[in-house]
Write an enzyme that holds these catalytic residues in place. Structure first.
Site, PDB file in Angstrom:
ATOM      1  CG  ASP A  68      29.601   0.932  -8.601  1.00 32.18           C
ATOM      2  OD1 ASP A  68      28.654   0.475  -7.937  1.00 32.18           O
ATOM      3  OD2 ASP A  68      30.475   0.220  -9.116  1.00 32.18           O
ATOM      4  CG  ASP A  83      28.210  -6.345  -7.974  1.00 29.29           C
ATOM      5  OD1 ASP A  83      27.760  -5.885  -9.039  1.00 29.29           O
ATOM      6  OD2 ASP A  83      29.096  -5.789  -7.308  1.00 29.29           O
TER       7      ASP A  83
HETATM    8  C1  DGJ Z   1      30.604  -3.240  -7.851  1.00 31.50           C
HETATM    9  C2  DGJ Z   1      29.462  -2.704  -7.061  1.00 31.50           C
HETATM   10  O1  DGJ Z   1      28.674  -1.880  -7.838  1.00 31.50           O
HETATM   11  C3  DGJ Z   1      29.990  -2.028  -5.816  1.00 31.50           C
HETATM   12  O2  DGJ Z   1      28.948  -1.429  -5.113  1.00 31.50           O
HETATM   13  C4  DGJ Z   1      30.689  -3.063  -4.992  1.00 31.50           C
HETATM   14  O3  DGJ Z   1      29.775  -4.007  -4.533  1.00 31.50           O
HETATM   15  C5  DGJ Z   1      31.778  -3.728  -5.812  1.00 31.50           C
HETATM   16  N1  DGJ Z   1      31.289  -4.212  -7.063  1.00 31.50           N
HETATM   17  C6  DGJ Z   1      32.403  -4.865  -5.060  1.00 31.50           C
HETATM   18  O4  DGJ Z   1      33.328  -5.538  -5.804  1.00 31.50           O
END
Ligand code: DGJ
Length: 801
Positions: A562, A490
């Site tokens: 997300d 990430d």
């Molecule tokens: C942002 C990501 O896009 C989510 O899927 C998740 O992994 C969160 N970060 C975790 O902090």
């Protein structure tokens, strides 16, 4: 295939892919004049004579290039490398200033050579701590033309590379500037590619957005002046993806001239599309100039990333399939390149930061019974990480949450019969972390001022070899510590206060830091993926804030957004599908009401939408009904059976002018490479009443084959009908009553069924007329109940004779 003709007028270069031709030549003045980019020319006699510019005089107040070439005005000439200061007033491809303060450039042909494969990629730094992504080895024929240009003003050298990806119908372009002048050279701009097209009757299609609404497709007709796309966030960004198209205003999914552009790069990028004073269109692509700007010492060089260009006369569909093939065969590499991707469950929307071993194992056990193959432990497992305020950067397992560390958990999950994966965000840390306390000098920060934080985080200065080495060892230790077969990588904040505390505190020392960051990231990723080739990496940057071809060189798949809401995902995944294949797009089934939109969508629709990406689940299975769990298990079985087609088939968006009734619905179709199998998804937007007819267009089939078409079973429930059920039910079933719930269980409402056999020819020409749609009356099992956000799935299989 690259043809070089030495005509009496000058060298002429013709680059053929299977379906396209790109041509340019060296003018008498030594400039590279662009001649043609379009459908494949199987005979090229007369190409130069018909396409070259025939100037007799310089119009109006244009500038004559020189007394020797009084009719040549660079502002009118279609070129491969536009420069500034010699009369071309369009945006230049390069802009530099030499040690004498000369800002004009004039790039003139010197020599050329052919290379098999991708051609030489210069070592950018000793030891390659900073690396540009190399493209993968491939069975497809690839060759590269290198042209050496000399700047007639500043004395510098430019190596121009054209790589022909024959089967992928793609041309790769990049450039290396070598400071062969005797003094320092200030580089203000160095783009990867320029394309001068002869007219401006184009529409520009781009993909803009923000967090949770990535890849929103927008279009504008070109008119005079400059249109600029790009990103300033330090990533390729969800604000504007580097993918864009230029096409005939009336281009459709199946017809019309269309050019597609992308960049193998993950930082700030820029594309400009300019309609010049004389009606031509100039496209420039590359790193955003102020992110690449630097000073080159004598002898030093600077390389651009690879720009990707493609053309199709079969509209958006043609362009997409070119870019999909290119990405599958040349960008993604390693053991996962063509391997079907596992169905995963991710802990994030189930537990957020509140993870512990018992909960995780319970989720894993439930997931296993559904057929899930990979369990992914998302954020919250390390350091003091109970919220996004602290702990990021401390890559030691939190033993209170996971007694014994990752290993026993991973082993227990393996024992259940699933693979185990983890989430990391290595590129940054919270100020409240041991890493920051130990090494504040490793972070981008401007000393003496208050920093701007994003998600309470600071960025590591990845251009520093010490930071890369530290991260490599930290990640190696994690990956060696337990049987980890997947990593979600990430990156959750955009860049600000980009200042390297360990670099010289001068404008030169702080130059191109965000670019060095990106190259440092590539250097780290290339070491890690070589050390752990079997690990499946999935990129992520708050969802799709870094969904690009650069990351895909190291990570075969990327978490697309997300936003897991199925309705939002239709637009989002459609946007991605213009340039990126389904095998790159992470897509999860989540709970309802959806956590980002609070929207309710049927499980069947969530599963259908996610299946046109890489299917995963991200919800607490303990909170799901028995019937939903059963439906998930059945869907996972179906997906496993069809995933090679869904992930690696040819993808079609089923829009068609001659099927106007499809307008509220989105149709997606994946066809196996041998065209014997296909999966079709139809997803409803908002239902418009009294539109009983719906025809489903089909694409990509073999007209000679006979197919069995089958719609997957549809199941409704009594409560779908609301109070309307009481108009027909002999006993009253008030809404939300126990009686209704009981009746729902006793009387499932099967939906319409469709199974037929038809030739590919018939299906391609006429599509399939679906059952009559619901209109408030006369419901029976032959009626297609297809309300807001409903979906249908169809499979097609060729019969043997
Ligand atoms: C942002 C990501 O896009 C989510 O899927 C998740 O992994 C969160 N970060 C975790 O902090």
């Amino acid at each position: 295939m690259i043809l070089i003709q030495n005509t009496p007028a000058g060298h002429c270069f013709t680059l053929h892919t299977e379906g396209t031709t790109y041509a340019f030549w060296v003018t008498e003045s030594g400039h590279l004049e662009h001649l043609y980019y379009g459908p494949r020319l199987h005979r090229i006699e007369g190409l130069l004579e018909t396409q070259r510019l025939k100037s007799a005089f310089g119009p109006g107040n244009t500038i004559a290039y020189s007394e020797d070439h009084p009719a040549l005005t660079l502002e009118v000439l279609p070129q491969e490398t536009g420069t500034r200061g010699k009369g071309d007033y369009r945006e230049p491809m390069v802009a530099t200033c030499d040690h004498l303060g000369r800002r004009s450039s004039d790039l003139l042909y010197c020599s050329h050579q052919l290379h098999p494969g991708l051609g030489p990629m210069p070592a950018l730094e000793p030891g390659q701590a900073l690396a540009m992504p190399h493209l993968g080895d491939t069975p497809d024929p690839v060759e590269t033309l290198e042209i050496l240009l000399k700047d007639g003003v500043q004395g510098t050298a430019y190596h121009l590379y054209y790589t022909v990806f024959y089967a992928a119908n793609t041309i790769g372009r990049r450039m290396v500037l070598e400071n062969t002048s005797p003094g320092p050279l200030i580089v203000e701009k160095l783009m990867s590619a320029q394309l001068d097209l002869p007219h401006s009757a184009f529409t520009l299609t781009h993909f803009t957005g923000a967090w949770a609404r990535e890849m929103q497709r927008g279009s504008m007709p070109l008119s005079g002046g400059l249109h600029q796309l790009g990103s300033t966030t330090g990533t390729s960004s969800n604000r504007t993806n580097p993918l864009f198209l230029l096409h005939a205003p009336k281009a459709t999914e199946t017809s019309g001239h269309c050019y597609g552009f992308n960049l193998v790069y993950s930082g700030n990028c820029q594309a400009t599309v300019e309609v010049g004073a004389f009606g031509s269109t100039r496209v420039l692509q590359g790193v955003r100039p102020d992110s690449l700007a630097t000073t080159l010492a004598p002898g030093a060089s600077l390389a651009t990333p690879l720009a990707v260009l493609t053309f199709s006369d079969q509209g958006f569909g043609g362009i997409s399939r070119h870019l999909h093939g290119f990405t599958r065969h040349h960008i993604v590499r390693g053991p996962w390149q063509y391997r079907v991707r596992p169905v995963l469950i991710n802990s994030w929307e189930a537990f957020y930061f509140d993870v512990n071993k018992d909960r995780l194992l319970q989720l894993a056990k439930r997931a296993k019974t559904l057929g899930v193959e990979l369990f992914v432990l998302d954020d919250g497992w390390f350091g003091n990480r109970d919220s996004d305020q602290r702990g990021l950067g401390d890559w030691q397992c939190n033993l209170k949450k996971l007694p014994g560390g990752l290993k026993p958990l991973a082993e227990q999950i393996n024992h259940l019969g699933m693979d185990f994966g983890i989430w990391v965000e290595p590129e940054m840390a919270n100020p409240d972390s041991d890493l920051y306390r130990a090494h504040p000098e490793w972070f981008f920060e401007i000393p003496g001022i208050r920093q701007s934080l994003g998600r309470h985080q600071l960025l590591l200065d990845l251009g520093l070899p010490a930071v890369q080495d530290y991260l490599f060892e930290a990640l190696r230790a994690i990956l060696d510590s337990a049987p980890i077969s997947y990593v979600k990588w990430d990156m959750n904040r955009n860049m600000t206060d980009v200042y390297s505390k360990l670099s010289p505190q001068t404008p030169e020392g702080q130059g191109a830091l965000s670019h060095r960051y990106v190259l440092g990231l590539y250097g780290l990723l290339s070491r890690l993926t070589q050390a752990f080739p079997q690990v499946l990496f999935e990129g992520c940057a708050s969802g799709g804030n870094r969904f690009d071809l650069g990351m895909l060189c190291y990570m075969p798949q990327i978490w697309a957004s997300d936003n897991t809401d199925a309705h939002s995902r239709v637009a989002l995944q459609t946007g991605y599908s213009l340039g990126y294949p389904p095998s790159t797009m992470g897509a999860h089934v989540s709970d309802v009401p959806n956590h980002q939109t609070l929207r309710l969508t049927p499980l069947a629709t969530r599963q259908t939408v996610a299946s046109f990406g890489l299917l995963g689940y991200e919800l607490n299975l303990a909170h799901q009904s028995v019937s939903d769990l059963k439906a998930m298990g059945a869907h996972i079985d179906f997906y496993k059976q069809w995933r090679r087609v869904l992930q690696f088939g040819d993808f079609y968006r089923l829009e068609a002018d001659d099927f106007p009734e499809l307008r509220e619905s989105t149709g997606w179709m994946s066809v196996s490479q041998d065209r014997r199998q296909a999966v079709v998804g139809l997803i409803q937007g908002l239902y418009t009443p009294n539109q009983p007819e719906l025809r489903l267009p089909l694409r990509g089939l073999n007209p000679e084959l006979i197919y069995r078409v089958r719609q997957l079973p549809v199941q409704h429930s009594l409560s779908t009908f609301g109070d309307l059920v009481n108009a027909v039910s002999p006993i009253k079933l008030p809404k939300d009553s126990l009686r209704l719930k009981l009746a729902e269980r006793l009387y499932p409402v099967p939906g319409e069924q469709l199974e037929l056999v038809a030739s590919g020819a018939v299906l391609l020409q006429g599509g399939i007329r679906l059952h009559q749609g619901f209109m408030g009356m006369g419901y029976n099992e032959q009626v297609r109940l297809y309300p807001d956000f409903a979906a249908r799935l169809f499979v097609l299989e060729a019969l043997d004779n």
